[in-house]
Write a protein that holds these residues in place. Structure first.
Motif, PDB file in Angstrom:
ATOM      1  N   GLU A 157      -2.389  -2.352  -9.464  1.00 47.48           N
ATOM      2  CA  GLU A 157      -3.275  -1.319  -9.711  1.00 47.48           C
ATOM      3  C   GLU A 157      -2.493  -0.325 -10.696  1.00 47.48           C
ATOM      4  O   GLU A 157      -1.360  -0.777 -11.155  1.00 47.48           O
ATOM      5  N   PHE A 205      -4.404   9.332   2.388  1.00 47.64           N
ATOM      6  CA  PHE A 205      -5.002   8.260   1.809  1.00 47.64           C
ATOM      7  C   PHE A 205      -4.401   7.104   1.601  1.00 47.64           C
ATOM      8  O   PHE A 205      -3.067   7.062   1.278  1.00 47.64           O
ATOM      9  N   LEU A 206      -4.910   5.939   1.772  1.00 46.58           N
ATOM     10  CA  LEU A 206      -4.278   4.425   1.684  1.00 46.58           C
ATOM     11  C   LEU A 206      -4.664   3.818   0.536  1.00 46.58           C
ATOM     12  O   LEU A 206      -5.699   3.567   0.226  1.00 46.58           O
ATOM     13  N   LYS A 207      -3.775   3.719  -0.598  1.00 52.78           N
ATOM     14  CA  LYS A 207      -4.212   2.946  -1.653  1.00 52.78           C
ATOM     15  C   LYS A 207      -3.127   1.648  -1.971  1.00 52.78           C
ATOM     16  O   LYS A 207      -2.165   1.650  -1.855  1.00 52.78           O
ATOM     17  N   ILE A 208      -3.958   0.739  -2.484  1.00 57.83           N
ATOM     18  CA  ILE A 208      -3.459  -0.601  -2.717  1.00 57.83           C
ATOM     19  C   ILE A 208      -2.592  -0.515  -3.854  1.00 57.83           C
ATOM     20  O   ILE A 208      -2.925   0.368  -4.995  1.00 57.83           O
ATOM     21  N   ASN A 238     -12.425  -8.090  -5.325  1.00 59.11           N
ATOM     22  CA  ASN A 238     -11.463  -8.766  -4.600  1.00 59.11           C
ATOM     23  C   ASN A 238     -10.258  -7.894  -4.054  1.00 59.11           C
ATOM     24  O   ASN A 238      -9.270  -8.188  -3.418  1.00 59.11           O
ATOM     25  N   LYS A 239     -10.690  -6.497  -4.098  1.00 57.24           N
ATOM     26  CA  LYS A 239      -9.658  -5.473  -3.885  1.00 57.24           C
ATOM     27  C   LYS A 239     -10.281  -4.751  -2.535  1.00 57.24           C
ATOM     28  O   LYS A 239     -11.252  -4.117  -2.522  1.00 57.24           O
ATOM     29  N   LEU A 240      -9.602  -4.789  -1.102  1.00 53.81           N
ATOM     30  CA  LEU A 240     -10.148  -4.073  -0.135  1.00 53.81           C
ATOM     31  C   LEU A 240      -9.793  -2.695  -0.392  1.00 53.81           C
ATOM     32  O   LEU A 240      -8.405  -2.236  -0.573  1.00 53.81           O
ATOM     33  N   GLN A 249       0.614   5.365   1.306  1.00 55.98           N
ATOM     34  CA  GLN A 249      -0.051   6.352   2.276  1.00 55.98           C
ATOM     35  C   GLN A 249       0.651   7.581   1.771  1.00 55.98           C
ATOM     36  O   GLN A 249       1.862   7.831   1.990  1.00 55.98           O
ATOM     37  N   TYR A 262       0.944  -1.131   0.092  1.00 61.51           N
ATOM     38  CA  TYR A 262      -0.007  -0.079   0.036  1.00 61.51           C
ATOM     39  C   TYR A 262       0.899   1.523  -0.120  1.00 61.51           C
ATOM     40  O   TYR A 262       1.883   1.029   0.811  1.00 61.51           O
ATOM     41  N   PHE A 310       3.463   0.600   3.000  1.00 63.04           N
ATOM     42  CA  PHE A 310       2.846  -0.304   4.150  1.00 63.04           C
ATOM     43  C   PHE A 310       2.925  -1.602   3.413  1.00 63.04           C
ATOM     44  O   PHE A 310       2.272  -1.632   2.213  1.00 63.04           O
ATOM     45  N   ILE A 318      -2.055 -10.901  -8.274  1.00 63.95           N
ATOM     46  CA  ILE A 318      -3.395 -10.973  -8.161  1.00 63.95           C
ATOM     47  C   ILE A 318      -4.008  -9.484  -8.429  1.00 63.95           C
ATOM     48  O   ILE A 318      -5.057  -9.346  -9.053  1.00 63.95           O
ATOM     49  N   ILE A 319      -3.348  -8.665  -7.750  1.00 61.71           N
ATOM     50  CA  ILE A 319      -4.033  -7.095  -8.043  1.00 61.71           C
ATOM     51  C   ILE A 319      -2.659  -6.434  -8.369  1.00 61.71           C
ATOM     52  O   ILE A 319      -1.902  -6.462  -7.706  1.00 61.71           O
ATOM     53  N   GLN A 370     -12.064   7.753  -5.985  1.00 56.96           N
ATOM     54  CA  GLN A 370     -12.254   6.931  -4.710  1.00 56.96           C
ATOM     55  C   GLN A 370     -13.855   6.844  -4.449  1.00 56.96           C
ATOM     56  O   GLN A 370     -14.679   7.285  -4.454  1.00 56.96           O
ATOM     57  N   PHE A 422      -9.897   4.512   9.812  1.00 62.32           N
ATOM     58  CA  PHE A 422     -10.513   4.182   8.414  1.00 62.32           C
ATOM     59  C   PHE A 422     -11.429   3.003   8.155  1.00 62.32           C
ATOM     60  O   PHE A 422     -11.166   2.140   9.106  1.00 62.32           O
ATOM     61  N   PHE A 461      -9.748   1.080   0.898  1.00 65.88           N
ATOM     62  CA  PHE A 461      -9.814   1.685   2.157  1.00 65.88           C
ATOM     63  C   PHE A 461     -10.587   3.222   2.112  1.00 65.88           C
ATOM     64  O   PHE A 461     -10.402   3.984   0.895  1.00 65.88           O
ATOM     65  N   GLY A 462     -11.244   3.491   2.948  1.00 71.83           N
ATOM     66  CA  GLY A 462     -11.905   5.076   2.984  1.00 71.83           C
ATOM     67  C   GLY A 462     -10.847   5.878   3.194  1.00 71.83           C
ATOM     68  O   GLY A 462      -9.465   5.778   3.083  1.00 71.83           O
ATOM     69  N   THR A 463     -11.194   7.314   2.753  1.00 73.32           N
ATOM     70  CA  THR A 463     -10.639   8.527   2.839  1.00 73.32           C
ATOM     71  C   THR A 463      -9.784   8.633   4.534  1.00 73.32           C
ATOM     72  O   THR A 463      -8.866   9.288   4.472  1.00 73.32           O
TER      73      THR A 463
END
Lengths: 115, 111
Positions: free
Chosen positions: A58, A42-45, B97-99, A37, A35, A90, A55-56, B2, B88, B101-103
């Motif tokens: 982005e 903001f936390l993005k995969i 399949n993708k978790l 941040q 991830y 992370f 598998i993911i 988002q 969060f 997260f909120g802002t």
């Protein structure tokens, strides 16, 4: 005992350099993640691996390349670092079918600053 | 963009006041998870809600999952300085399949 560990904790480097971040989990989980941040929290995969398989993936610049040598390790290599790459990265892991399912266990983070 | 939004983005309260953060998804969530991140720390799992309308409590924290499974809330009663951090919500929008997260909501508690 640390469940998810990352090295290094801090990384300060010049633009254009190449750097790697390492992650290890001793929870026996099948799935690992990276991830990003940003400064606004903001936390993005970025990526997810399940049993060493991607598998993911982005929308991440191809300067970022993850590698999973085994299911307990997931490393992140970044080429030609840019100012905008400065963030906290992370690593996390989870177990499909775990209790609760897919709960993410996060590492302590790697604070990357590109100068 | 988002898909999971939280409001407010920031909240300052006096110790002893209550606090609520709201989480809204543009699509139905199969379940909702809540995490807390202390300043300088990493996100730590708090709880998961699965059923429509579900309410769970952890001491002073009350978590709720909306009837339509598109929104959730976290309420803290009588905040303490130990509650400081970013909260969060996270879920799987549209059954993917993708978790996601909120802002996040950053909570500061002043004495």
């Amino acid at each position: 005992d640390t469940a998810v560990s990352q090295t290094p904790k801090y990384l300060v480097t010049q633009m254009g350099n190449d750097k790697s971040i390492k992650c290890e989990q001793n929870l026996g989980h099948d799935t690992m993640y990276w991830y990003k941040q940003d400064s606004k929290k903001f936390l993005k995969i970025m990526f997810s691996y399940n049993n060493k398989e991607l598998i993911i993936n982005e929308t991440v610049p191809n300067r970022f390349s993850p590698k999973s040598p085994d299911k307990a390790h997931l490393n992140l290599h970044i080429n030609s670092l840019e100012l905008g790459d400065s963030a906290v990265y992370f690593c996390a892991s989870s177990q499909a079918g775990g209790l609760p399912p897919e709960t993410q266990y996060f590492g302590p983070g790697t604070r990357l600053l590109v100068l | 963009g988002q898909q999971v939004m939280q409001i407010p983005q920031y909240q300052h309260v006096q110790e002893g006041e209550d606090f609520t953060t709201y989480c809204n998804s543009s699509t139905t969530l199969s379940n909702i998870q809540w995490y807390k991140q202390r300043p300088g720390g990493h996100p730590v799992f708090l709880i998961q809600l699965v059923k429509s309308g579900e309410v769970k409590k952890q001491k002073r924290l009350t978590f709720q999952f909306g009837e339509a499974k598109k929104n959730s809330s976290l309420h803290i009663t009588a905040t303490q300085t130990t509650d400081v951090g970013t909260y969060f919500c996270a879920g799987y929008p549209g059954g993917g399949n993708k978790l996601t997260f909120g802002t996040g909501t950053q909570l500061k508690v002043e004495l």
